[in-house]
Design an enzyme around this catalytic site. Sequence first.
Site, PDB file in Angstrom:
ATOM      1  N   CYS A 290       0.601  -1.324   0.153  1.00  0.00           N
ATOM      2  CA  CYS A 290       0.325  -0.084  -0.240  1.00  0.00           C
ATOM      3  C   CYS A 290       0.950   1.252  -0.332  1.00  0.00           C
ATOM      4  O   CYS A 290       2.533   1.404   0.266  1.00  0.00           O
ATOM      5  CB  CYS A 290      -1.066   0.122   0.955  1.00  0.00           C
ATOM      6  SG  CYS A 290      -1.849  -1.764   1.284  1.00  0.00           S
TER       7      CYS A 290
ATOM      8  N   ARG B  76       3.291   0.440  -6.381  1.00  0.00           N
ATOM      9  CA  ARG B  76       3.455  -0.718  -5.608  1.00  0.00           C
ATOM     10  C   ARG B  76       1.841  -1.675  -5.964  1.00  0.00           C
ATOM     11  O   ARG B  76       1.654  -3.108  -5.053  1.00  0.00           O
ATOM     12  CB  ARG B  76       3.068  -0.057  -4.138  1.00  0.00           C
ATOM     13  CG  ARG B  76       4.020   1.110  -4.149  1.00  0.00           C
ATOM     14  CD  ARG B  76       4.121   2.349  -3.053  1.00  0.00           C
ATOM     15  NE  ARG B  76       4.233   1.066  -1.681  1.00  0.00           N
ATOM     16  CZ  ARG B  76       5.646   1.071  -1.506  1.00  0.00           C
ATOM     17  NH1 ARG B  76       6.810   1.247  -1.620  1.00  0.00           N
ATOM     18  NH2 ARG B  76       5.388   0.538   0.138  1.00  0.00           N
TER      19      ARG B  76
ATOM     20  N   TRP C 103      -3.728  -1.876  -0.599  1.00  0.00           N
ATOM     21  CA  TRP C 103      -4.049  -3.866  -0.856  1.00  0.00           C
ATOM     22  C   TRP C 103      -4.201  -4.217   0.060  1.00  0.00           C
ATOM     23  O   TRP C 103      -3.756  -4.946   0.523  1.00  0.00           O
ATOM     24  CB  TRP C 103      -2.923  -4.388  -1.580  1.00  0.00           C
ATOM     25  CG  TRP C 103      -2.276  -5.069  -2.854  1.00  0.00           C
ATOM     26  CD1 TRP C 103      -2.467  -5.175  -3.652  1.00  0.00           C
ATOM     27  CD2 TRP C 103      -2.232  -6.259  -2.194  1.00  0.00           C
ATOM     28  NE1 TRP C 103      -2.501  -6.525  -4.365  1.00  0.00           N
ATOM     29  CE2 TRP C 103      -1.639  -7.455  -2.796  1.00  0.00           C
ATOM     30  CE3 TRP C 103      -2.081  -7.004  -0.849  1.00  0.00           C
ATOM     31  CZ2 TRP C 103      -1.950  -8.440  -3.223  1.00  0.00           C
ATOM     32  CZ3 TRP C 103      -1.091  -8.246  -0.817  1.00  0.00           C
ATOM     33  CH2 TRP C 103      -1.015  -9.106  -1.979  1.00  0.00           C
TER      34      TRP C 103
ATOM     35  N   ASN D 262      -0.224   1.360   6.068  1.00  0.00           N
ATOM     36  CA  ASN D 262       0.683   0.186   5.752  1.00  0.00           C
ATOM     37  C   ASN D 262       0.888  -1.655   6.168  1.00  0.00           C
ATOM     38  O   ASN D 262       1.193  -1.037   8.518  1.00  0.00           O
ATOM     39  CB  ASN D 262       1.855   0.910   4.392  1.00  0.00           C
ATOM     40  CG  ASN D 262       0.906   1.532   3.710  1.00  0.00           C
ATOM     41  OD1 ASN D 262       0.018   1.934   3.409  1.00  0.00           O
ATOM     42  ND2 ASN D 262       2.437   1.970   3.615  1.00  0.00           N
ATOM     43  N   GLY D 263       0.604  -2.503   6.099  1.00  0.00           N
ATOM     44  CA  GLY D 263       1.367  -3.562   7.343  1.00  0.00           C
ATOM     45  C   GLY D 263      -0.199  -4.533   8.253  1.00  0.00           C
ATOM     46  O   GLY D 263      -0.995  -3.980   7.807  1.00  0.00           O
TER      47      GLY D 263
ATOM     48  N   GLU E 253      11.843 -18.176 -14.536  1.00  0.00           N
ATOM     49  CA  GLU E 253      11.298 -16.466 -14.277  1.00  0.00           C
ATOM     50  C   GLU E 253      10.601 -16.441 -15.479  1.00  0.00           C
ATOM     51  O   GLU E 253       9.883 -15.247 -15.696  1.00  0.00           O
ATOM     52  CB  GLU E 253      12.970 -15.980 -14.392  1.00  0.00           C
ATOM     53  CG  GLU E 253      12.703 -14.588 -14.691  1.00  0.00           C
ATOM     54  CD  GLU E 253      12.086 -13.365 -14.008  1.00  0.00           C
ATOM     55  OE1 GLU E 253      11.860 -11.787 -13.841  1.00  0.00           O
ATOM     56  OE2 GLU E 253      11.230 -14.015 -12.719  1.00  0.00           O
TER      57      GLU E 253
ATOM     58  N   LYS F  28       6.910 -14.434 -15.645  1.00  0.00           N
ATOM     59  CA  LYS F  28       6.328 -12.717 -16.314  1.00  0.00           C
ATOM     60  C   LYS F  28       5.480 -14.014 -16.545  1.00  0.00           C
ATOM     61  O   LYS F  28       4.131 -12.333 -16.981  1.00  0.00           O
ATOM     62  CB  LYS F  28       7.715 -13.159 -16.998  1.00  0.00           C
ATOM     63  CG  LYS F  28       8.318 -12.304 -16.550  1.00  0.00           C
ATOM     64  CD  LYS F  28       8.462 -10.694 -15.656  1.00  0.00           C
ATOM     65  CE  LYS F  28       9.547 -10.039 -14.937  1.00  0.00           C
ATOM     66  NZ  LYS F  28       9.467 -11.164 -13.507  1.00  0.00           N
TER      67      LYS F  28
ATOM     68  N   GLU G  93       1.980 -13.306 -14.561  1.00  0.00           N
ATOM     69  CA  GLU G  93       2.023 -12.160 -13.842  1.00  0.00           C
ATOM     70  C   GLU G  93       1.724 -11.581 -14.286  1.00  0.00           C
ATOM     71  O   GLU G  93       0.204 -10.470 -14.278  1.00  0.00           O
ATOM     72  CB  GLU G  93       3.040 -11.566 -13.481  1.00  0.00           C
ATOM     73  CG  GLU G  93       4.359 -12.449 -12.178  1.00  0.00           C
ATOM     74  CD  GLU G  93       5.627 -11.767 -11.831  1.00  0.00           C
ATOM     75  OE1 GLU G  93       5.227 -11.627 -10.933  1.00  0.00           O
ATOM     76  OE2 GLU G  93       5.900 -11.016 -12.850  1.00  0.00           O
TER      77      GLU G  93
ATOM     78  N   HIS H 191       9.770 -36.795 -16.568  1.00  0.00           N
ATOM     79  CA  HIS H 191       9.351 -37.474 -15.389  1.00  0.00           C
ATOM     80  C   HIS H 191       7.866 -36.168 -14.554  1.00  0.00           C
ATOM     81  O   HIS H 191       7.561 -36.273 -13.636  1.00  0.00           O
ATOM     82  CB  HIS H 191      10.498 -37.388 -13.496  1.00  0.00           C
ATOM     83  CG  HIS H 191      11.579 -37.452 -14.378  1.00  0.00           C
ATOM     84  ND1 HIS H 191      11.597 -39.020 -14.420  1.00  0.00           N
ATOM     85  CD2 HIS H 191      12.600 -37.431 -14.703  1.00  0.00           C
ATOM     86  CE1 HIS H 191      13.434 -39.169 -14.622  1.00  0.00           C
ATOM     87  NE2 HIS H 191      13.344 -38.218 -14.903  1.00  0.00           N
TER      88      HIS H 191
ATOM     89  N   LYS I 238       3.827  -4.337  -6.149  1.00  0.00           N
ATOM     90  CA  LYS I 238       5.449  -3.811  -5.710  1.00  0.00           C
ATOM     91  C   LYS I 238       5.609  -4.266  -5.445  1.00  0.00           C
ATOM     92  O   LYS I 238       7.220  -5.368  -5.261  1.00  0.00           O
ATOM     93  CB  LYS I 238       5.581  -2.628  -6.365  1.00  0.00           C
ATOM     94  CG  LYS I 238       7.371  -2.764  -7.044  1.00  0.00           C
ATOM     95  CD  LYS I 238       7.251  -3.188  -8.505  1.00  0.00           C
ATOM     96  CE  LYS I 238       9.013  -3.145  -9.070  1.00  0.00           C
ATOM     97  NZ  LYS I 238       9.442  -4.044  -9.525  1.00  0.00           N
TER      98      LYS I 238
END
Length: 609
Positions: free
Chosen positions: A2, A27, A74, A98-99, A482, A486, A489, A505, A604
Amino acid sequence: MCGIVGYLGHQQASPIIVEGLRRLEYRGYDSAGIATLAGGRIEIRRAQGKLINLENQLREKPVVGSLGIGHTRWATHGRPSEINAHPHKAGGIVVVHNGIIENYLDLKESLRARGHSFKSETDTEIISHLVEEHYKHSGDLVTAVRAALKEVRGAYAVAIICEQEPDKLVAAKLGSPLVVGQGQGENFVASDIPAMLSHTREMIFLEDGEMVIVDGTGLHFTDLVGNPVQKTPKTITWTPLMAEKGGYRHFMLKEIYEQPRALADTLAGRIREEQGDVYLEDLALSDEELGGVAKLNIVACGTSWHAALVGKFLIEKLARLPVEVDIASEFRYRDPIITPDTLTLLISQSGETADTLAGLREAKGKGGKVVAICNVLDSSIARESHGVIYTHAGPEIGVASTKAFTTQLVALVLFALKLARVRGLLDADGCRALTDELVKLPRKIEEALEQDEAIEEVARLYMNASDFLYLGRGNQYPIALEGALKLKEISYIHAEGYPAGEMKHGPIALIDENLPVVVLLPNNDTREKVISNMQEVRARAGKVIAVTDHDDPLVRDNADQVLVFPSTCDDLMPVILSVPMQLLAYHIAVLKGTDVDQPRNLAKSVTVE
């Protein structure tokens, strides 16, 4: 995650706060709100969704006043909605936060018993009621905030204003970032530097357990007991233009194209060609201390964890030092073995990642040395580590990391070289051989970016696929992970990364004519084996996209599409092959019409555990 922005000065607060919130959009958030104070009355506006919804509301019902606080939320406690958006008010007290308040249910029950009623589902509203309760007894905002925060258990960055004290803003932090901006006749608080950068470059970073009182006389710093704390501003060299799109369609694309510059900046001044050595100016550990390390733990989350996996290959190969790589959220819960000769390396783009910060404290608490790779000057992880290797990526606005990731890879190469040199396993000539290739990387990344149109053509072919498989061997396996991350996301397509040899496998059961398989194929000693994996995919009608630095008939015969990139030594190929992974995900997401810079449900900087 946030975003907080607070202002007290000689201008109208609302436009400054909204501008700051816009610079914190990277963010991630699901609602936004603002409160300003004028004429002894606080006015609040809140809206679900993007910041434009709040701006529309402010056009219809503007707020005035030179004191204000704003927030982008958020959701953690309570669904995204207007009623759960910040700021929250109780009596004359208004709070943004925030938190996570871990004991909020107990506090809520206690406050209800004392006659308080609540409108939202959030933990944050508890803080406003707690401060109000203590204000009734003390009549002083600062005293009430200190008393309230003593009752709170968890992580927080808070900014608080009060109708009865119209020239005061109080902010404090514990476990969540908070920065103070010092201007001329005006002062700011925010979650991150970009929110204030167009107004001041003089920044003061609060430590855990510290508070700032902003009033008409300036800035006053104390601990949560009330003892004065001396703070010195730091001058930030970033310019506001560094956080603009610069003509690119999205921040993510701009940041992909900034990688040659970012890599060059991360290397600048760190290669000592004559001595055949590297210089890490803020590492703060002596050669003797580094040489005495018996084991290295690397701790990170998400994309940074993929960089850590590449780092394991580099460090074990070059420095012959045992390396364990942990996902930060798991590290402290496995009760890791930390001895005085254990070094823990934390990797975090923001330097505020809550799980990584907890891992740092676990390692330090057990008596180990810790160093960090980080992009943000004076972030929490950088400050609490014994030493730091700063990447110089500059601000990264897009939620999906690109230039921060590749600069982390380069920082890991430098760190591996440093370890190898102090351990006597690499002579000056051997070091020069790799640094010679390192300095060529920015130009080779520029050449890699020239394949953008070819990658977009491949994206058009596969944009409607429902699943992707990414394969790589050795140090390319983390790049396969990665690449899959990407794509997930920003396009919301399901994708998995696998070691190429593991395909048979289990994942081979998924392969049919509808499954695109991205194969990372550098020209190294595993090339023939990876080509055999491609043949296994083709035999089952799967579609193969080969990403290679060596184009020949054997590759063409076993792939549906071939993307060719510049070659370098094997230790550096993960950096180059990261670029097509980023661009492929980007173009598929754009073609699907998703929000590339702010993908759903993501933030973010993840500052809660």
